[in-house]
Design a protein around this motif. Structure first.
Motif, PDB file in Angstrom:
ATOM      1  N   ARG A   1       8.302  -5.517  -2.498  1.00  0.00           N
ATOM      2  CA  ARG A   1       8.497  -5.356  -0.938  1.00  0.00           C
ATOM      3  C   ARG A   1       8.058  -6.332  -0.205  1.00  0.00           C
ATOM      4  N   ILE A   2       8.844  -6.982   0.362  1.00  0.00           N
ATOM      5  CA  ILE A   2       8.357  -7.982   1.392  1.00  0.00           C
ATOM      6  C   ILE A   2       8.279  -7.794   2.662  1.00  0.00           C
ATOM      7  N   GLY A   3       8.894  -6.778   3.181  1.00  0.00           N
ATOM      8  CA  GLY A   3       8.949  -6.384   4.715  1.00  0.00           C
ATOM      9  C   GLY A   3       9.183  -5.000   4.883  1.00  0.00           C
TER      10      GLY A   3
ATOM     11  N   HIS B   1       8.815   8.523  10.967  1.00  0.00           N
ATOM     12  CA  HIS B   1       8.332   7.404  10.097  1.00  0.00           C
ATOM     13  C   HIS B   1       8.016   8.339   8.874  1.00  0.00           C
ATOM     14  N   HIS B   2       7.790   9.520   9.062  1.00  0.00           N
ATOM     15  CA  HIS B   2       7.366  10.123   7.545  1.00  0.00           C
ATOM     16  C   HIS B   2       8.530  10.099   6.779  1.00  0.00           C
ATOM     17  N   ALA B   3       9.732  10.381   7.275  1.00  0.00           N
ATOM     18  CA  ALA B   3      10.860  10.610   6.545  1.00  0.00           C
ATOM     19  C   ALA B   3      11.265   8.963   5.958  1.00  0.00           C
ATOM     20  N   GLY B   4      10.938   7.940   7.077  1.00  0.00           N
ATOM     21  CA  GLY B   4      11.356   6.696   6.496  1.00  0.00           C
ATOM     22  C   GLY B   4      10.239   6.168   5.370  1.00  0.00           C
ATOM     23  N   ASP B   5       9.269   6.734   5.532  1.00  0.00           N
ATOM     24  CA  ASP B   5       8.227   6.246   4.493  1.00  0.00           C
ATOM     25  C   ASP B   5       8.621   6.959   3.162  1.00  0.00           C
TER      26      ASP B   5
ATOM     27  N   SER C   1       0.761  -1.336  -0.030  1.00  0.00           N
ATOM     28  CA  SER C   1      -0.065   0.020   0.101  1.00  0.00           C
ATOM     29  C   SER C   1       0.796   1.459   0.126  1.00  0.00           C
ATOM     30  N   LEU C   2       2.078   1.229   0.472  1.00  0.00           N
ATOM     31  CA  LEU C   2       2.837   2.337   0.530  1.00  0.00           C
ATOM     32  C   LEU C   2       3.713   2.656  -0.603  1.00  0.00           C
ATOM     33  N   THR C   3       4.277   1.565  -1.115  1.00  0.00           N
ATOM     34  CA  THR C   3       5.213   1.907  -2.343  1.00  0.00           C
ATOM     35  C   THR C   3       4.471   1.467  -3.672  1.00  0.00           C
ATOM     36  N   GLY C   4       3.441   0.771  -3.573  1.00  0.00           N
ATOM     37  CA  GLY C   4       2.938   0.340  -4.804  1.00  0.00           C
ATOM     38  C   GLY C   4       3.602  -1.019  -5.555  1.00  0.00           C
ATOM     39  N   LEU C   5       4.585  -1.583  -4.846  1.00  0.00           N
ATOM     40  CA  LEU C   5       5.131  -2.451  -5.419  1.00  0.00           C
ATOM     41  C   LEU C   5       4.542  -3.862  -5.065  1.00  0.00           C
ATOM     42  N   PRO C   6       4.692  -4.739  -5.820  1.00  0.00           N
ATOM     43  CA  PRO C   6       4.211  -6.112  -5.579  1.00  0.00           C
ATOM     44  C   PRO C   6       4.567  -6.449  -4.125  1.00  0.00           C
ATOM     45  N   ASN C   7       3.870  -7.215  -3.456  1.00  0.00           N
ATOM     46  CA  ASN C   7       4.250  -7.850  -2.054  1.00  0.00           C
ATOM     47  C   ASN C   7       4.660  -9.238  -2.240  1.00  0.00           C
ATOM     48  N   ARG C   8       4.792  -9.799  -0.799  1.00  0.00           N
ATOM     49  CA  ARG C   8       5.344 -11.194  -0.874  1.00  0.00           C
ATOM     50  C   ARG C   8       4.472 -12.110  -1.443  1.00  0.00           C
ATOM     51  N   ARG C   9       3.178 -12.105  -1.506  1.00  0.00           N
ATOM     52  CA  ARG C   9       2.273 -12.954  -2.173  1.00  0.00           C
ATOM     53  C   ARG C   9       2.311 -12.948  -3.585  1.00  0.00           C
ATOM     54  N   LYS C  10       2.367 -11.784  -4.072  1.00  0.00           N
ATOM     55  CA  LYS C  10       2.569 -11.476  -5.433  1.00  0.00           C
ATOM     56  C   LYS C  10       4.171 -12.215  -6.041  1.00  0.00           C
ATOM     57  N   LEU C  11       5.182 -11.978  -5.141  1.00  0.00           N
ATOM     58  CA  LEU C  11       6.358 -12.351  -5.476  1.00  0.00           C
ATOM     59  C   LEU C  11       6.294 -13.910  -5.669  1.00  0.00           C
TER      60      LEU C  11
END
Length: 387
Positions: free
Chosen positions: A295-297, A269-273, A220-230
């Motif tokens: 992104r898996i974690g 966390h805002h800077a981290g995001d 949800s944050l980066t829009g990249l596929p997640n672990r399930r998609k990977l």
């Protein structure tokens, strides 16, 4: 083996895209656009009004037909009365020659009186307003000339009434036919509207289903596929690699951001995001379309390479990923974040694709133990047990 990031080749890095803010003019006023539901309600109201109009017309047609039949009864009774009057006139103009002549005349007069009484009863009992018989014309002493005039008036009036009712029935039947055609067209339009609403609803549900599926397979944050998609893509890539002639090799690069926790702890966390979003964009733009970045974690990423020729290509991908992290760190002025990458290949040395991610994770921890900021391949000697 471990390769330090100081030996990496220079790789062009793309700046992450920034949103553009466009100054807009005044917002135009909203215009009412009837949707399918509004059209359906309006069509239903029109249908109800049309059915009500149709019921009124049909009721009037039946009423006019009854009036027409009643007028026909009156005209039949008038014709019988006129026939009796003509018979009475014949006896009236015949010279008296015997006693039977008087009796026949009396019978003819009585029959005429009876026919006239029946006609008067029908006329006076008419449900619609109509000229009534004068009581004086029904007495035995009534003037036959006045009675003849009354019969003529009755026949003329009721014949005109029957013709008017007949014409009215024809007009109303035409209206009924036109109304039925209009209602049929309206029903057809309502059916098309209902089909349109059904199709639109299906499209909405399909769109929502796709959105839910996309959300379940992407971060949800980066829009990249997640672990399930990977893992799903890894399964498909392994099956495709096995079926290829000759068989292809696939690889997984496991990326962990060194020092990222300090960004969250010191800058929030805002800077981290913001860092994760920027480095994800850079990862995506530095890879080919066939290479899946996930992104898996929290600060862990993975890249699925579905086909490669040599380990040098995988090493080049690892160096590009490290360069993305360094570039993003420098652009944000942090000086904190680097990357450790583990690389696992299938079918050699990892012979089970389901262990690729775990094997690459183990290789990444070898890099961390060796000083971080580099990459390492899984070798038969370092391969985890069971892989």
């Amino acid at each position: 083996m471990t390769a330090d990031a100081s030996n990496k080749t220079s790789t062009p890095i793309h700046e992450p895209r920034r949103p553009r803010y466009v100054t807009r003019g005044p917002v135009p006023a909203m215009r009412f656009r009837p949707g399918p539901a509004t059209v359906a309600v309006a069509s239903m109201l029109c249908l109800l009004l049309g059915l009500l109009y149709l019921a009124i017309q049909i009721r009037t047609v039946f009423s006019d037909q009854l009036k027409q039949e009643y007028a026909s009864l009156v005209l039949d009774a008038a014709a019988r009365a006129e026939s009796a009057r003509e018979q009475l006139g014949v006896w009236q103009h015949m010279p008296e020659r015997s006693a039977t002549h008087a009796q026949d005349y009396q019978r003819a007069h009585a029959e005429f009186t009876q026919r006239l009484a029946s006609l008067a009863a029908l006329v006076n009992a008419s449900p619609a307003p109509a000229p009534h018989f004068a009581p004086a014309t029904l007495t035995p002493a009534a003037n036959l000339a006045d009675t003849d005039a009354m019969l003529a008036d009755v026949s003329t009036y009721w014949r005109a009434q029957r013709d008017a009712d007949s014409a009215d029935v024809r007009v109303r039947i035409t209206h009924v036919a036109r109304t039925l055609i209009a209602l049929a067209a309206l029903l057809f339009c309502m059916l098309l509207t209902a089909l349109g609403m059904y199709a639109k609803r299906n499209r909405q549900l399909a769109g929502q289903s796709q959105e839910f599926e996309h959300a379940s397979l992407h971060d949800s944050l980066t829009g990249l596929p997640n672990r399930r998609k990977l893992l799903a893509a890894l399964r498909e890539a392994a099956a495709s690699a096995r079926a290829a002639t000759p068989a292809r090799s696939i690889a997984v690069l496991y990326v962990d951001l060194d020092g990222f926790k300090q960004v969250n702890d010191s800058l929030g966390h805002h800077a981290g995001d913001e860092f994760l979003i920027a480095v994800s964009i850079c990862f995506r733009e530095s890879m080919r379309e066939a290479e899946l970045v996930a992104r898996i974690g929290g600060d862990e990423f993975a890249v699925l390479v579905s086909a490669y020729a040599t380990h040098a290509q995988l090493a080049d991908i690892a160096r590009r990923l490290i360069a993305c992290v360094v570039h993003t760190d420098e652009r944000m002025g942090l000086g904190l974040v680097r990357a450790s990458i583990g690389i696992a290949c299938f079918p050699e040395p990892v012979d089970d694709y389901r262990r690729l991610v775990a094997a690459a994770d183990d290789a990444m921890y070898q890099v961390k133990r060796s000083g971080k900021n580099g990459y390492a391949f899984v070798t038969p000697a370092t391969r985890p047990a069971g892989s």
